[in-house]
Design an enzyme around this catalytic site. Structure first.
Site, PDB file in Angstrom:
ATOM      1  N   ASP A   1       4.397  -5.053  -3.583  1.00 19.82           N
ATOM      2  CA  ASP A   1       3.528  -5.733  -4.548  1.00 19.82           C
ATOM      3  C   ASP A   1       2.392  -6.431  -3.792  1.00 19.82           C
ATOM      4  O   ASP A   1       2.378  -6.472  -2.563  1.00 19.82           O
ATOM      5  CB  ASP A   1       4.396  -6.759  -5.303  1.00 19.82           C
ATOM      6  CG  ASP A   1       3.714  -7.299  -6.545  1.00 19.82           C
ATOM      7  OD1 ASP A   1       2.776  -6.676  -7.049  1.00 19.82           O
ATOM      8  OD2 ASP A   1       4.147  -8.366  -7.025  1.00 19.82           O
TER       9      ASP A   1
ATOM     10  N   GLU B   1      -3.174  -5.359  -2.564  1.00 14.88           N
ATOM     11  CA  GLU B   1      -4.602  -4.964  -2.737  1.00 14.88           C
ATOM     12  C   GLU B   1      -5.452  -5.296  -1.513  1.00 14.88           C
ATOM     13  O   GLU B   1      -6.500  -4.660  -1.364  1.00 14.88           O
ATOM     14  CB  GLU B   1      -5.184  -5.662  -3.967  1.00 14.88           C
ATOM     15  CG  GLU B   1      -4.624  -5.174  -5.281  1.00 14.88           C
ATOM     16  CD  GLU B   1      -3.167  -5.548  -5.522  1.00 14.88           C
ATOM     17  OE1 GLU B   1      -2.778  -6.637  -5.067  1.00 14.88           O
ATOM     18  OE2 GLU B   1      -2.437  -4.738  -6.098  1.00 14.88           O
TER      19      GLU B   1
ATOM     20  N   ASP C   1       0.218  -6.121 -14.085  1.00 10.13           N
ATOM     21  CA  ASP C   1       0.587  -7.241 -14.941  1.00 10.13           C
ATOM     22  C   ASP C   1      -0.076  -7.178 -16.310  1.00 10.13           C
ATOM     23  O   ASP C   1      -1.021  -7.906 -16.593  1.00 10.13           O
ATOM     24  CB  ASP C   1       0.272  -8.548 -14.224  1.00 10.13           C
ATOM     25  CG  ASP C   1       1.104  -8.680 -12.952  1.00 10.13           C
ATOM     26  OD1 ASP C   1       2.096  -7.931 -12.818  1.00 10.13           O
ATOM     27  OD2 ASP C   1       0.765  -9.505 -12.107  1.00 10.13           O
TER      28      ASP C   1
END
Ligand SMILES: *[C@@H]1O[C@H](CO)[C@@H](O)[C@H](O)[C@H]1NC(C)=O
Ligand SMILES: *[C@@H]1O[C@H](CO)[C@@H](O)[C@H](O)[C@H]1NC(C)=O
Ligand SMILES: *[C@@H]1O[C@H](CO)[C@@H](O)[C@H](O)[C@H]1NC(C)=O
Ligand SMILES: CC(=O)N[C@H]1CO[C@H](CO)[C@@H](O)[C@@H]1O
Length: 849
Positions: free
Chosen positions: A423, A426, A550
């Protein structure tokens, strides 16, 4: 001698890169750029090269590059100072197969001055790509290229985004810059970058254009006042390296794209089961209670997930000693495994910066972390507090990451997980300032020496052009988080291989997925790894599965999950994808969660997940949701082999698992904009209810085609125009149709786990087409081995003249039999069922009595 198959006949590669760097700023500001002039053109049978010389300074966003090299062939190997995606990150050696312009389905032509080029279909002369309407701009931090497209074009792709599936053609900007994106904002860049689009022109065919570039970019799609349509690339670096995918069918474009970037990795069978997760399961007791409550409710739970709650102070490779003691967790995982259930936990790339943390210390020894210019560690803020980030391009980062994973997840002493979830990659930085943790004042002498010298000495090594402003380039892409560096790694950081985050930012998640997959392979050399990643790049499907980040518990995001699935599966070569079922943020209400439980069962990756701030939304929390989930999971599980067969084909040749309707009916304009129905494999069409408070849905069943209701097994008559109203869809229903002409292999019944399902015999569902025939395939293997060798069956079923014939290969050793054959009635009568004990062997054939 003719080649059996050469990629070159399908895909043209065109690379534009810098040769000589003699960039300078002219003193006068021109009113219009004049582009480049081609010279030294060399054309061979299989290639074309030319030098492009700047015709006049333009200096739109910084200095122009005065000379460019143009290379049109199947080999993308060229020397350049300009950054280009590393071969190791996205391998493309396999594309250098040679081929000839004569046999190509696409034709390349150019105009010398000002330089422009066209790609046309060889057979028809149809122009697919044409850059003549605007001059090429190639500056050190701004590249611009524009192509026209006709009114008949339907454009799709350029993910990751949350916009309409068929892209708007007016005033539309797609920004590619990977970013943390809570609530998946519309019209924005999201977590991944996939610079590929499909241009579908109905009966005249489909083609694809892939720009192999990890540069931040805005792709503008617009229509001028005179009605001309353009697609314009505006990138802040890299080179123009285009792959033209000839199609001409949509599925062929998907396959050609997968051939370039890599087909999706084959999944372990169990990952198709139902998954449960939530951020905020405060301790192991809660997690055990969730598993127990699923069991008590009779809802099959395949895999339990651990979000960051399990960690000690949110540090990777630790468990909280009070709330999640390791020994309790080990016992819990053992119990799951005894029940044929699975466990997956999260890892974040932000590593706590503390010499008291051994994972950090071992990473330091391996040179695994990103550093500032002065040799100090680049620091920021993440779940674990003050953190450093792995430099995935440093060889030591793999050694370190693999060792950490192998030791913490050692089945004998640690947490015996079945897969990993990565997770925040980025990478996401909770500190949005440029100077969260300024570099150390002075590096100790003789230590922390930079491994690589200044860029100027890197000529031809593709490390990036010199003299660039890496934090604030003159052209600002429309990043929804603001400046490039905001809430991520500073873009002026240098990676271990001499490239910079400015050029490699969009690869961070992809690299982490690659590294994590490699670590899991080292841990279990014979089994298929399972990695779920948030951030992706072109080709990430070869390493990982993806969820859409999300989202929220809204009807809008419920529908969004469909178009995102279609984009990833059909256009981005990523099969194993899905949304957080029932929504991540916000309060899931009963009706929405029931609908979503059913919808998710017909999408590849099926996981219920919610935020810490969201109320509990496990399927057993509401009676009607539990009923919906049981029914949906039972159907999903009975169809597992059918889906697994599609997954196997995708991993072999890129044929998508979930596809938009226009893939099957490319000439039917009515299908081009549909984004709330999809094809689930070749044979099934899913059409969920799309709105709150209704049991009605208008579905498109293309005229002239035969459809059966999957649930009642009765022929469905659509209206003449195709659009048909389905009424009375209860909260425990979802319209699913079987296309006439298909054979669908199913299991006789579902089970509490995928392992149980695998012990069930088969039912073969036959859906004859108008001509009374049908066919389908079934792939079988052990569900987990990395290399299955000959231990697989690839069976083809053909229904013709009242006989079912089974042929193919039968290498997978099984005692299972076909227990039932159900033939639906094309005239609308009752389905005919035959029961027996037909072994899965070559030549099974029987006749309808
Ligand atoms: C599990 O079910 C019990 C009994 O209904 C309930 O009291 C408990 O809150 C549930 N726990 C979780 C974590 O779902
Ligand atoms: C599945 O579990 C339920 C209870 O949760 C049980 O009643 C049922 O028999 C199980 N099914 C199988 C096939 O074991
Ligand atoms: C990046 O920019 C920041 C802010 O200007 C500066 O403090 C830092 O030294 C730069 N880092 C590198 C590696 O150049
Ligand atoms: C783009 C979009 O619809 N975003 C929504 C996601 O969910 C949140 C919370 O429900 C909304 O506020 C956003 O508008």
């Amino acid at each position: 001698m003719p080649r059996l198959f050469t990629l070159s006949t399908l895909i043209w590669v065109l690379s534009l890169s810098t040769t000589f760097i003699s960039a300078q700023l002219s003193s006068t500001t021109p009113t219009r750029c004049s582009g480049y002039v081609a010279s030294d053109v060399t054309q061979g049978d299989t290639f074309l090269t030319a030098t492009l010389t700047l015709a006049g300074f333009c200096n739109l966003y910084g200095p122009d590059v005065s000379k460019l090299r143009l290379l049109v062939e199947y080999q993308t190997d060229f020397d350049s100072d300009a950054y280009h995606v590393q071969e190791a990150v996205l391998p493309r050696q396999h594309l250098a197969k040679g081929g000839s312009a004569e046999t190509s389905k696409l034709h390349f032509s150019y105009t010398q001055s000002p330089f422009s080029f066209k790609v046309t279909r060889s057979g028809t002369g149809e122009v697919l790509f044409d850059t003549s309407s605007a001059p090429l701009v190639f500056e050190s931090q701004f590249l611009q290229l524009r192509t026209q497209f006709p009114a008949s074009s339907n454009l799709y792709g350029l993910g990751e985004h949350s916009d309409v599936f068929r892209l708007p053609t007016e005033n539309y900007k797609r920004t590619l810059w990977n970013a943390e994106s809570p609530f998946v904002p519309r019209g924005s860049n999201l977590y991944g970058s996939h610079p590929v689009y499909f241009d579908h022109r109905g009966d005249s065919g489909t083609h694809g254009v892939f720009l192999l570039s990890s540069a931040g970019m805005d792709v503008n799609i617009y229509t001028t006042s005179s009605g001309d349509r353009y697609l314009e690339y505006n990138t802040i670096g890299g080179v123009f390296d285009f792959y033209f995918l000839a199609g001409p069918t949509p599925v062929e474009v998907s396959r050609q794209y997968a051939e370039v970037v890599g087909s999706p990795a084959m999944i372990p069978f169990w990952t198709l089961g139902f998954h449960q997760c939530k951020y905020g399961y405060q301790d192991i007791d809660t997690v055990e209670a969730v598993v127990a409550n699923y069991s008590a409710a009779g809802i099959p739970l395949e895999t339990m997930w651990g979000d960051i709650d399990y960690m000690d102070s949110h540090q990777d490779f630790t468990t909280d000693p009070q709330r999640y003691p390791l020994q309790r967790m080990r016992a819990f995982v053992d119990k799951l495994h005894q029940n044929n259930q699975h466990y997956v936990v999260i890892l974040d790339p932000g590593i706590r910066h503390s010499t008291a943390y051994s994972t950090f210390n071992r990473g330091v020894q391996q040179g695994a972390f990103l550093k500032n210019a002065d040799g100090s560690f680049h620091r920021g803020r993440q779940w674990a507090g003050e953190v450093v980030w792995p430099d995935w391009l440093a060889p030591g980062s793999q050694t370190w990451w693999t060792k950490e994973i192998m030791s913490f997840f050692d089945p004998a002493t640690g947490l015996d997980v079945d897969g990993l979830w990565i997770d925040m990659n980025e990478a996401s930085n909770m500190c949005g300032e440029i100077d969260c943790f300024p570099p150390a004042q002075a590096a100790p002498p003789g230590r922390h020496r930079r491994l690589f010298g200044p860029f100027a000495s890197q000529a031809g090594l593709r490390k990036g052009l010199p003299g660039r402003n890496l934090l604030s380039p003159p052209y600002a892409i429309a990043n929804h988080l603001g400046p490039l560096w905001r809430t991520t790694l500073l873009t002026n950081l240098t990676n271990a291989d001499g490239t910079t985050q400015y050029d490699t930012h969009n690869l961070y998640g992809h690299l982490m997925a690659q590294r994590t997959r490699a670590a899991l392979l080292a841990r279990r050399t014979l089994k298929r790894p399972f990695v779920l990643t948030r951030s992706t790049f072109a080709g990430s499907g070869a390493h990982a599965a993806h969820w859409f980040g999300d989202n929220a518990s809204t009807w809008s995001d419920y529908l969004l999950s469909i178009r995102q699935m279609l984009a990833f599966s059909a256009l981005h070569a990523m099969s194993m994808v899905g949304s957080d079922v029932c929504g991540f943020n916000g309060d899931a209400e009963e009706e929405l969660c029931a609908r979503w439980a059913m919808l998710g069962a017909f999408q590849p990756f099926y996981r219920n997940h919610a935020d810490v701030t969201a109320p509990a939304q496990e399927f057993y929390r509401w009676d009607v949701v539990a009923m919906a989930a049981k029914k949906a999971i039972d159907a999903r599980y009975r169809l597992l082999d059918y889906v697994y067969t599609a997954m196997e084909q995708a991993s072999r040749d890129g044929t998508p698992v979930a596809r938009p309707l226009w893939f099957a009916w490319p000439g039917d304009e009515e299908t081009f904009g549909i984004e709330t129905q999809w094809l689930w494999g070749e044979a099934l069409m899913v059409s969920p209810v799309t709105e709150k408070g209704t049991g009605e849905v208008r579905v498109y069943l293309p005229p002239g085609e035969v459809f059966y209701d999957f649930w009642t097994r009765k022929r469905v008559r659509q209206r003449d125009e195709g659009w048909t109203l389905i009424i009375g869809v209860s909260l425990t229903d979802i319209p699913v149709h079987v296309r006439g002409g298909s054979v669908v292999p199913m299991r006789i019944r579902g089970g509490n786990t995928t392992a149980e399902v695998r012990r069930e015999n088969f039912e073969i569902l036959v859906a004859p087409g108008q001509d009374g025939t049908a066919k389908g395939t079934l792939y079988l293997d052990d569900g987990e081995s990395l290399e299955v060798g000959g231990a697989k069956s690839e069976i083809e079923f053909v229904w013709e003249g009242g006989r079912l014939l089974m042929s193919g290969t039968f290498g997978f050793d099984t005692d299972l039999v076909v227990e039932k054959v159900t033939v639906m009635d094309v005239d609308g009568g009752e389905a005919v069922m035959m029961t027996g004990q037909w072994v899965l062997k070559k030549g099974l054939a029987f006749e309808l009595a």
